[in-house]
Structure formats: C-alpha cells, structure tokens
Design a protein around this motif. Structure first.
Motif, PDB file in Angstrom:
ATOM      1  N   SER A  36       0.862  -1.182   0.000  1.00  0.00           N
ATOM      2  CA  SER A  36       0.000   0.000   0.000  1.00  0.00           C
ATOM      3  C   SER A  36       0.896   1.229   0.000  1.00  0.00           C
ATOM      4  CB  SER A  36      -0.903   0.007   1.237  1.00  0.00           C
ATOM      5  OG  SER A  36      -1.607   1.231   1.341  1.00  0.00           O
ATOM      6  N   VAL A  37       0.695   2.100  -0.992  1.00  0.00           N
ATOM      7  CA  VAL A  37       1.533   3.291  -1.113  1.00  0.00           C
ATOM      8  C   VAL A  37       0.674   4.520  -1.363  1.00  0.00           C
ATOM      9  CG1 VAL A  37       3.433   1.920  -2.071  1.00  0.00           C
ATOM     10  CG2 VAL A  37       1.861   3.114  -3.619  1.00  0.00           C
ATOM     11  N   ILE A  63       6.534   7.646  -5.692  1.00  0.00           N
ATOM     12  CA  ILE A  63       6.085   7.051  -4.447  1.00  0.00           C
ATOM     13  C   ILE A  63       6.387   8.025  -3.309  1.00  0.00           C
ATOM     14  CG2 ILE A  63       6.231   5.065  -2.909  1.00  0.00           C
ATOM     15  CD1 ILE A  63       5.237   4.412  -5.750  1.00  0.00           C
ATOM     16  N   SER A  64       5.327   8.556  -2.686  1.00  0.00           N
ATOM     17  CA  SER A  64       5.504   9.506  -1.595  1.00  0.00           C
ATOM     18  C   SER A  64       5.597   8.830  -0.243  1.00  0.00           C
ATOM     19  CB  SER A  64       4.333  10.504  -1.573  1.00  0.00           C
ATOM     20  OG  SER A  64       4.257  11.223  -2.780  1.00  0.00           O
ATOM     21  N   LYS A  65       4.927   7.678  -0.101  1.00  0.00           N
ATOM     22  CA  LYS A  65       4.872   7.011   1.197  1.00  0.00           C
ATOM     23  C   LYS A  65       4.547   5.534   1.007  1.00  0.00           C
ATOM     24  CE  LYS A  65       2.362   7.233   5.620  1.00  0.00           C
ATOM     25  NZ  LYS A  65       1.228   7.887   6.331  1.00  0.00           N
ATOM     26  N   ILE A  66       5.161   4.681   1.816  1.00  0.00           N
ATOM     27  CA  ILE A  66       4.804   3.267   1.880  1.00  0.00           C
ATOM     28  C   ILE A  66       4.078   3.057   3.196  1.00  0.00           C
ATOM     29  CG2 ILE A  66       5.634   0.883   1.827  1.00  0.00           C
ATOM     30  CD1 ILE A  66       8.160   1.908   0.422  1.00  0.00           C
ATOM     31  N   ASN A  67       2.847   2.565   3.131  1.00  0.00           N
ATOM     32  CA  ASN A  67       1.982   2.519   4.306  1.00  0.00           C
ATOM     33  C   ASN A  67       2.120   1.249   5.135  1.00  0.00           C
ATOM     34  OD1 ASN A  67       0.668   4.995   3.700  1.00  0.00           O
ATOM     35  ND2 ASN A  67      -0.703   3.959   2.265  1.00  0.00           N
ATOM     36  N   GLY A  68       1.923   1.397   6.443  1.00  0.00           N
ATOM     37  CA  GLY A  68       1.617   0.295   7.327  1.00  0.00           C
ATOM     38  C   GLY A  68       2.673  -0.766   7.548  1.00  0.00           C
TER      39      GLY A  68
END
Length: 218
Positions: A36-37, A63-68
C-alpha cells in the motif's frame, strides 16, 4: 517467480538479478497482500508487482509514502521497489548481464566509495560528513573500520557496512555498467538502511557513483 513477503523479495529477487533482471511480474507483497503506497498525486494505491510500479512511474507518479510497515519491512519494501526501477533501467538501456563479473569485497568498495555516502543517524552527523568528506573514501573518513567476516565494522564509531547485492552489465557499446546495494547501520541497536547505486566509473581513487531509489528519473 512468486515471493511470500517483501523480506523475501529483497534478497531472492536481487539474487535472481545476478542471472537476469527483475521480472515484471515479481510479487511485491507483505503478508500476502500488495504494498500500500501513497503516490505524488496524493492518492493511495496498491502495487502487486514491478509491472504496476513501472506503470505508475511512466505516468509521472512517484512514491511519496509506503503505508503500514514496520521499519525492517519498510526498508525491504523500499529496496524491492528500487529493484523494480533497476530492472526498468536495465531493459530501457538494453544492458546485457556480464556473467564474468565478481562481487567486490566490502573493503574494496569502501576504499573507493565517496565518503559523502557514509552512514549517518541524524542531521548533525549528515552535516559533519558533508563538511569533512570532500575527496575522501568512506574508509579514509572512518579509518577505524575493520573486516569482520563479510562486513566492515567500526567499534569506535559504532557503524557497520556490507555488500548486499552487486551486478554488472554491458551496454551496446560494450561499456561496463554496475549496480551495487550497500547495507549499513549501527552496531548497537537496530537502525539500518539499504542504499543502491549505479557505479558510473571506477577510474581514479574515488568511484563516480549515483544513488538510485524508487523515485529516480524514469
């Protein structure tokens, strides 16, 4: 080839890359679920394989963020996405794997890698490196580094380095293009990072290198 988790992607896929580049269908999953990104347009998306990653990047998204993910899983996920980028780069530039190339040992790497790429844990250390690293290799910057198995460790500075992955290719003109991933971190604690580079030239004392990540130009 399918992978059970992001952790296995990092090592297994990079080892596979020593024979050929990342397969577009290589799974990018954690716990059996796609990554999840958040992309640069602010939207949350899922990425299951390198093909989906490349599609996003070719459509001007980063890609600004990789979640969780926990810190270790986040490092592995980021490294795996970087591997997808390297796969794209290899294919886009029509590079052919050089099966004769040998992985350099970590002492050789640190003897030639620019000290500007030395490991740091905070902004103060980063500023210190930037101020004092000009013209030096990592080994010159941290002379207390000593070989310990396949790593170089400085007990004095509390830092460790190792070669995580390496591969060399040749372009259509027969010129060598090499990639390397270096693992570094603290010796007392869990802080660590994986960074990948393209080695543009090994001429001279200090190699000409450029860091690559999942958001490198495409």
């Amino acid at each position: 080839m399918k992978y059970k988790s992001v952790k296995s992607v990092c090592l297994a896929a990079f080892l596979m890359a020593s024979h050929n580049a990342f397969a577009e269908e290589s799974a990018l999953q954690e716990g059996g679920k796609p990554l999840s990104v958040v992309t640069s347009d602010g939207k949350e998306r899922t990425i299951s394989d390198c093909k989906q990653f490349t599609f996003l990047r070719l459509n001007d998204l980063k890609i600004s963020k990789i979640n969780g993910l926990s810190d270790p899983d986040w490092i592995d996920a980021k490294n795996s996405l970087t591997g997808c980028y390297i796969d794209w780069y290899v294919k886009e530039n029509k590079l052919t794997l050089d099966n004769t190339a040998k992985t350099p040992n970590i002492k050789d790497v640190l003897s030639h890698f620019p000290a500007s790429e030395a490991y740091f844990v905070n902004k103060d250390e980063q500023a210190k490196i930037k101020k004092n690293s000009s013209g030096k290799s990592i080994l010159e910057y941290t002379p207390s580094l000593k070989i310990n198995d396949r790593k170089m460790i400085s007990d004095k500075e509390g830092v460790s380095y190792s070669v995580w992955w390496f591969a060399s290719y040749k372009n259509e003109n027969g010129d060598l293009v090499s990639f390397i991933t270096i693992g570094s971190g603290v010796t007392q604690g869990t802080q660590s990072i994986l960074k990948s580079y393209i080695i543009k030239s090994t001429q001279g004392k200090i190699w000409d290198v450029k860091e690559l990540d999942e958001n490198s130009p495409i």
